[in-house]
Structures are given as C-alpha cells and as structure tokens.
Design an enzyme around this catalytic site. Structure first.
Site, PDB file in Angstrom:
ATOM      1  N   THR A 152       0.830  -1.213   0.000  1.00  0.00           N
ATOM      2  CA  THR A 152       0.000   0.000   0.000  1.00  0.00           C
ATOM      3  C   THR A 152       0.865   1.265   0.000  1.00  0.00           C
ATOM      4  O   THR A 152       1.931   1.298   0.622  1.00  0.00           O
ATOM      5  CB  THR A 152      -0.904   0.004   1.245  1.00  0.00           C
ATOM      6  OG1 THR A 152      -1.636  -1.213   1.262  1.00  0.00           O
ATOM      7  CG2 THR A 152      -1.880   1.169   1.240  1.00  0.00           C
ATOM      8  N   GLN A 154     -35.812 -12.168  27.268  1.00  0.00           N
ATOM      9  CA  GLN A 154     -35.910 -12.774  25.938  1.00  0.00           C
ATOM     10  C   GLN A 154     -35.230 -11.928  24.844  1.00  0.00           C
ATOM     11  O   GLN A 154     -34.598 -12.463  23.936  1.00  0.00           O
ATOM     12  CB  GLN A 154     -37.375 -13.006  25.579  1.00  0.00           C
ATOM     13  CG  GLN A 154     -37.520 -13.964  24.422  1.00  0.00           C
ATOM     14  CD  GLN A 154     -38.964 -14.290  24.128  1.00  0.00           C
ATOM     15  OE1 GLN A 154     -39.815 -13.413  24.069  1.00  0.00           O
ATOM     16  NE2 GLN A 154     -39.252 -15.562  23.949  1.00  0.00           N
ATOM     17  N   GLU A 162      -3.826 -14.431   2.581  1.00  0.00           N
ATOM     18  CA  GLU A 162      -3.946 -13.187   3.351  1.00  0.00           C
ATOM     19  C   GLU A 162      -5.408 -12.966   3.780  1.00  0.00           C
ATOM     20  O   GLU A 162      -5.691 -12.644   4.930  1.00  0.00           O
ATOM     21  CB  GLU A 162      -3.474 -12.001   2.493  1.00  0.00           C
ATOM     22  CG  GLU A 162      -3.706 -10.655   3.156  1.00  0.00           C
ATOM     23  CD  GLU A 162      -3.102  -9.482   2.379  1.00  0.00           C
ATOM     24  OE1 GLU A 162      -2.573  -9.702   1.273  1.00  0.00           O
ATOM     25  OE2 GLU A 162      -3.135  -8.359   2.900  1.00  0.00           O
ATOM     26  N   GLU A 171     -15.372  -3.800  -0.197  1.00  0.00           N
ATOM     27  CA  GLU A 171     -15.901  -3.359  -1.500  1.00  0.00           C
ATOM     28  C   GLU A 171     -15.141  -4.076  -2.622  1.00  0.00           C
ATOM     29  O   GLU A 171     -15.729  -4.540  -3.598  1.00  0.00           O
ATOM     30  CB  GLU A 171     -15.767  -1.835  -1.660  1.00  0.00           C
ATOM     31  CG  GLU A 171     -16.693  -1.012  -0.778  1.00  0.00           C
ATOM     32  CD  GLU A 171     -16.256  -0.964   0.687  1.00  0.00           C
ATOM     33  OE1 GLU A 171     -15.063  -1.185   0.969  1.00  0.00           O
ATOM     34  OE2 GLU A 171     -17.123  -0.728   1.551  1.00  0.00           O
ATOM     35  N   GLY A 222      -7.450  -6.054   1.358  1.00  0.00           N
ATOM     36  CA  GLY A 222      -8.424  -5.839   0.288  1.00  0.00           C
ATOM     37  C   GLY A 222      -9.749  -5.501   0.952  1.00  0.00           C
ATOM     38  O   GLY A 222     -10.272  -6.312   1.733  1.00  0.00           O
ATOM     39  N   THR A 274       2.313  -2.924   8.444  1.00  0.00           N
ATOM     40  CA  THR A 274       2.347  -3.636   9.718  1.00  0.00           C
ATOM     41  C   THR A 274       3.759  -4.177   9.964  1.00  0.00           C
ATOM     42  O   THR A 274       4.367  -4.740   9.051  1.00  0.00           O
ATOM     43  CB  THR A 274       1.323  -4.802   9.696  1.00  0.00           C
ATOM     44  OG1 THR A 274       0.044  -4.253   9.388  1.00  0.00           O
ATOM     45  CG2 THR A 274       1.280  -5.526  11.040  1.00  0.00           C
TER      46      THR A 274
HETATM   47  C1  LIG Z   1      -3.860  -1.139  10.475  1.00  0.00           C
HETATM   48  C2  LIG Z   1      -3.532  -1.384   9.036  1.00  0.00           C
HETATM   49  C3  LIG Z   1      -2.539  -2.289   8.702  1.00  0.00           C
HETATM   50  C4  LIG Z   1      -2.193  -2.499   7.361  1.00  0.00           C
HETATM   51  N1  LIG Z   1      -1.137  -3.316   7.052  1.00  0.00           N
HETATM   52  C5  LIG Z   1      -0.675  -3.334   5.761  1.00  0.00           C
HETATM   53  C6  LIG Z   1       0.548  -4.011   5.420  1.00  0.00           C
HETATM   54  O1  LIG Z   1       1.191  -4.642   6.273  1.00  0.00           O
HETATM   55  N2  LIG Z   1       1.001  -3.942   4.139  1.00  0.00           N
HETATM   56  C7  LIG Z   1       0.325  -3.266   3.176  1.00  0.00           C
HETATM   57  O2  LIG Z   1       0.795  -3.233   2.047  1.00  0.00           O
HETATM   58  N3  LIG Z   1      -0.850  -2.626   3.455  1.00  0.00           N
HETATM   59  C8  LIG Z   1      -1.346  -2.634   4.712  1.00  0.00           C
HETATM   60  N4  LIG Z   1      -2.515  -1.966   5.011  1.00  0.00           N
HETATM   61  C9  LIG Z   1      -3.207  -1.268   3.946  1.00  0.00           C
HETATM   62  C10 LIG Z   1      -4.570  -1.838   3.566  1.00  0.00           C
HETATM   63  O3  LIG Z   1      -4.406  -3.020   2.830  1.00  0.00           O
HETATM   64  C11 LIG Z   1      -5.299  -0.725   2.800  1.00  0.00           C
HETATM   65  O4  LIG Z   1      -5.666   0.261   3.758  1.00  0.00           O
HETATM   66  C12 LIG Z   1      -6.492  -1.210   2.043  1.00  0.00           C
HETATM   67  O5  LIG Z   1      -6.109  -2.055   0.983  1.00  0.00           O
HETATM   68  C13 LIG Z   1      -7.297  -0.047   1.458  1.00  0.00           C
HETATM   69  O6  LIG Z   1      -6.476   0.860   0.769  1.00  0.00           O
HETATM   70  P1  LIG Z   1      -6.584   2.430   1.102  1.00  0.00           P
HETATM   71  O7  LIG Z   1      -6.535   2.574   2.569  1.00  0.00           O
HETATM   72  O8  LIG Z   1      -5.609   3.152   0.285  1.00  0.00           O
HETATM   73  O9  LIG Z   1      -8.065   2.826   0.647  1.00  0.00           O
HETATM   74  P2  LIG Z   1      -8.521   3.233  -0.836  1.00  0.00           P
HETATM   75  O10 LIG Z   1      -7.999   2.228  -1.815  1.00  0.00           O
HETATM   76  O11 LIG Z   1      -8.226   4.653  -1.072  1.00  0.00           O
HETATM   77  O12 LIG Z   1     -10.106   3.051  -0.719  1.00  0.00           O
HETATM   78  C14 LIG Z   1     -10.920   3.989   0.009  1.00  0.00           C
HETATM   79  C15 LIG Z   1     -12.367   3.501  -0.038  1.00  0.00           C
HETATM   80  O13 LIG Z   1     -12.796   3.434  -1.403  1.00  0.00           O
HETATM   81  C16 LIG Z   1     -13.248   2.116  -1.695  1.00  0.00           C
HETATM   82  N5  LIG Z   1     -12.897   1.756  -3.068  1.00  0.00           N
HETATM   83  C17 LIG Z   1     -11.689   1.863  -3.673  1.00  0.00           C
HETATM   84  N6  LIG Z   1     -11.757   1.386  -4.917  1.00  0.00           N
HETATM   85  C18 LIG Z   1     -13.016   0.958  -5.115  1.00  0.00           C
HETATM   86  C19 LIG Z   1     -13.717   0.355  -6.198  1.00  0.00           C
HETATM   87  N7  LIG Z   1     -13.105   0.062  -7.348  1.00  0.00           N
HETATM   88  N8  LIG Z   1     -15.021   0.056  -6.033  1.00  0.00           N
HETATM   89  C20 LIG Z   1     -15.654   0.325  -4.873  1.00  0.00           C
HETATM   90  N9  LIG Z   1     -15.044   0.901  -3.801  1.00  0.00           N
HETATM   91  C21 LIG Z   1     -13.755   1.208  -3.926  1.00  0.00           C
HETATM   92  C22 LIG Z   1     -12.548   1.217  -0.702  1.00  0.00           C
HETATM   93  O14 LIG Z   1     -13.242   0.003  -0.509  1.00  0.00           O
HETATM   94  C23 LIG Z   1     -12.539   2.099   0.540  1.00  0.00           C
HETATM   95  O15 LIG Z   1     -13.771   1.997   1.192  1.00  0.00           O
HETATM   96  C24 LIG Z   1      -2.907  -1.807   6.337  1.00  0.00           C
HETATM   97  C25 LIG Z   1      -3.940  -0.940   6.681  1.00  0.00           C
HETATM   98  C26 LIG Z   1      -4.249  -0.697   8.006  1.00  0.00           C
HETATM   99  C27 LIG Z   1      -5.335   0.289   8.328  1.00  0.00           C
END
Ligand SMILES: Cc1cc2nc3c(=O)[nH]c(=O)nc-3n(C[C@H](O)[C@H](O)[C@H](O)COP(=O)(O)OP(=O)(O)OC[C@H]3O[C@@H](n4cnc5c(N)ncnc54)[C@H](O)[C@@H]3O)c2cc1C
Length: 382
Positions: free
Chosen positions: A129, A282, A245, A370, A367, A161
């Site tokens: 990410t 209940q 994963e 959504e 992932g 992480t």
């Molecule tokens: C505590 C924590 C630990 C994590 N650990 C790791 C890690 O170890 N390594 C790593 O690489 N990542 C890690 N992540 C990242 C995590 O995988 C991402 O946060 C996640 O994939 C979502 O990406 P984003 O936050 O950029 O959201 P975005 O991709 O910006 O999405 C924002 C919103 O838009 C929605 N959205 C986006 N595209 C679409 C679509 N095509 N259709 C419908 N809805 C959509 C999403 O579902 C979400 O609700 C971690 C995240 C957190 C919070």
C-alpha cells in the site's frame, strides 16, 4: 465434538499447546502492550522458539512443514489473545510477509531471509500500500530504476504492519514506468540500507499493540539479487498470496467474534436489572442467539474456503465471501456485545471496547470488502 472435519486430534493437540502458551505468556501482558503501542519485538523469537512461525514451510529452512490447517489453528488462537495488534503483528509476519520469500525466493534467498524469519530472529513486513492508494495496487508508484546491478528505489509505503521493527521489507515497486501491472517487481529491502527509513509510526483506532508505519525510500539502492522472482512479474507474485492473506483475516475475525460473544454471554449471565439477569430476558437471549448464528454462518463459509485452499482447489470467490462474512460478523457481534455491556462496554477497563475497535479493521485490510464484492462479481462473470 470437533469444531470441523478440518481439524483432527493432532490439530486439537497443537491447539492446546498454542492456547496454553498464549494464555500464560501473551494474554497477561496485552494491556501493557496496547498502552505502549507495540508488543516487544522479542515476542517473535518466543513464537519462533516454539516452531510457530514456519508451520507451512519446509524443514530445511527451519519450518515444520505441518501445513496451512495448523497455521489456521495458530490464527484462531492468536485472535483470542485479547489484542488484535498482537495477532496482527505475528500474523502479518507469517501470513503475508514471509510467503513471497518462500514461494518465489531462490534457495540462497530462503536461507538468508526465510530461515532467520522462521526463528523469529528477523521480523518481516510486506510493503504494498502507498499513500496514494491501497485498493488499486496495479498502479503502485514507488519506482525501482535499474542501474546495472542495482535498483534505485524512490517513493513511500503506507500503513505497513511491523514497519517500525522490520529487519526486512518485501516491497512491491515499479520497475517499468509503463505497463501497469506488468511493470512491477518484488524487492527485499534490509533495515540498514542507506536511503530506507521509517517515515513515521502511525497512531491507530485499534490494533494498537502492532506497529504500523509509513516507510520512505530515497535513492535507496538494493542489489538485483534482492529481487524475488522474475523482473516485472511482481504483481502476479503479490496476488499469488492474496487468498491466504484474506483467509488469515477471515479466520481471525471469526475467532474474535466468538470471543466477543463469550464476553457478552458472561456479562449477561451476571448483570442483574429489574431483579433478573440480562440473560433471562428474551430480547437479550434472542440477540445473543442471532450473534451466535452470524458467527456460525461466517465460520462454516470460512472453513469451506479454507478447505478449498488447503486442497489447492479454485477458491477466489469463496475466500472473498468468507472475508466479507467473517469481518462483517465480527464488527456486528462486537457492537452488539458492547451494547449488552451497557455503560461498562464504553469503559476502557472492559475488554469488549478493544474487541470493538480491533474488529473495525477487518472490512478495510487485506483488500477492502468493496473490493471483495468486486472480486465476487467478476467471478460471477458480471
Ligand atoms: C492497520 C492497518 C494495517 C495495514 N497493514 C498493511 C501491510 O502490512 N502492508 C500493506 O501493504 N498494506 C497494509 N494496510 C493497507 C490496507 O491493505 C489498505 O488500507 C487497504 O487495501 C485499502 O487501501 P486504502 O486505505 O488506500 O483505501 P482506498 O484504496 O483509497 O479506498 C478507500 C475507499 O474506497 C473504496 N474503493 C476503492 N476502490 C473501489 C472500487 N473500485 N469500487 C468500490 N469501492 C472502492 C474502498 O473500498 C474504501 O472503502 C494496512 C492498513 C491498516 C489500516
């Protein structure tokens, strides 16, 4: 009665060993670790010393070759430790960060990085990410320009992480400016590499005992031999571990929801209002019955997806369904369990508040749900 045909007596014996270890040596400390914002990195060595970090890896590298069902048991027991952060840190190491090294590394790379990771001597993180996005990983922007025998990495990774404490990070980077998902590669970056740094440790709503970081790469030079698998093929390799994963998250979510249910049942049995226990009312009884139903539906779907995966059968749709069912059940059950606790549920001294905060990550991580629904729609040829 066994909870599923997936687990034989040997798995249950293993479960007992893990449960005792977690109850005696992890659970008593989780409140302190949550307050500190991280668990001690030495915990990896403790898990490694008990052969818990290499359950699906071959013996020549220090693994036990026990298989994914044993690792699933580990995830279930970890989720019951009372801290989503501890489960996340140990889980990320075994479920997402070390698999690419095992699956695509050469013998030399496995000896150098996988073997110490299995012992818990090296902590591993996976960096996919970026600040600009996590859902659309085909558009990773962190670049790795090839200059002879080295890659020069520039960019940053977000929400990683184990990022602060990692000795190694498996990074998905762009090795070809054009080409979308065909232009990415997986590179291992070691802690002391010049140009690599932890930008900042991130403060979070839940999973507080796990360290989560933004990582920065500024002209960070890594040798070509740090690449896992073929050049420009990193997207396909990264996707290769997606099912495991997502199963990790689903398995953990079901076990967390089960714990929230148990906390609610215990509280309802002891809390007296209007001269009777909550559990004799209940409306509360039916609420708890619905929570148990939700968990069982998620559990059976998750076990089915796990079984498909363990037999190497197609399981993309089922794993995505399990991930949605399990994480949404966890959020819902934790919320209802908190409600049953009344005002005490809102107090930091009651464990249900942490379960509620930790559960919220499930629909976002590995992932988003959504994206899971989009995967299911594609599998349905929509
Ligand atoms: C505590 C924590 C630990 C994590 N650990 C790791 C890690 O170890 N390594 C790593 O690489 N990542 C890690 N992540 C990242 C995590 O995988 C991402 O946060 C996640 O994939 C979502 O990406 P984003 O936050 O950029 O959201 P975005 O991709 O910006 O999405 C924002 C919103 O838009 C929605 N959205 C986006 N595209 C679409 C679509 N095509 N259709 C419908 N809805 C959509 C999403 O579902 C979400 O609700 C971690 C995240 C957190 C919070």
């Amino acid at each position: 009665m066994p909870r599923s045909h997936l687990f034989g007596p040997e798995h249950e014996e293993f479960r007992g060993t893990v449960r005792r270890f977690i109850e005696n040596e992890v659970r008593p400390h989780v409140d302190d670790w949550e307050a500190a914002g991280q668990f001690p990195p030495e915990l990896f060595r403790r898990f490694g010393g008990l052969d818990l970090l290499g359950l699906k890896y071959p013996e020549p590298y220090g693994g036990t070759d026990a298989g994914v069902i044993y690792e699933a048991v580990l995830f279930e027991e970890l989720a019951r430790c009372g801290s989503g952060g501890v489960a996340a840190g140990i889980g990320a190491h075994v479920a997402i960060a070390t698999p690419p090294i095992h699956d695509f590394g050469t013998d030399a790379q496995r000896k150098r990085w996988l073997a110490p990771a299995i012992k818990g001597e090296k902590i591993v993180a996976l960096g996919v990410t970026e600040p600009s996005g996590g859902s659309d990983i085909a558009h990773v922007e962190t670049s790795a320009r090839r200059e002879g025998d080295v890659y020069v990495i520039n960019g940053s990774k977000m929400f990683i992480t184990n990022g602060v404490n990692a000795d190694l990070v498996v990074v998905l980077a762009r090795t070809k400016p054009e080409g979308g998902h065909h232009g990415l590669s997986l590179l291992v970056v070691e802690r002391d590499t010049p140009g690599y740094s932890v930008g900042r440790k991130l403060d979070k709503l839940g999973w507080r005992a796990s360290d989560t970081a933004e990582l920065v790469f500024q002209d960070c030079r890594v040798p070509v031999e740090n690449r896992l698998g073929e050049e420009h093929n990193g997207f396909r390799l990264a996707v290769g571990n997606f099912q495991w994963e997502r199963l990790w998250i689903a398995i953990g979510a079901v076990a967390s929801a089960q714990r929230s249910l148990e906390l609610a049942i215990e509280y309802a049995a002891n809390r007296v209002q209007f001269g009777k226990t909550l559990s004799s009312m209940q409306v509360i009884r039916h609420e708890i019955a619905d929570m148990a139903l939700l968990i069982e539906q998620a559990r059976q779907l998750t076990y089915y997806a796990l079984w498909l995966h363990s037999k190497q059968l197609p399981c993309t749709k089922e794993v995505s369904m399990a991930k949605i069912a399990a994480t949404e059940a966890d959020v819902r059950v934790a919320d209802r369990a908190l409600q049953i606790h009344g005002g005490y549920g809102y107090m930091m001294e009651y464990p249900i508040q942490r379960a509620w905060r930790d559960a919220r990550l499930g629909p976002i991580g590995a992932g988003t749900n959504e994206i899971m629904r989009e995967v299911i729609a594609k599998e349905l040829d929509l």
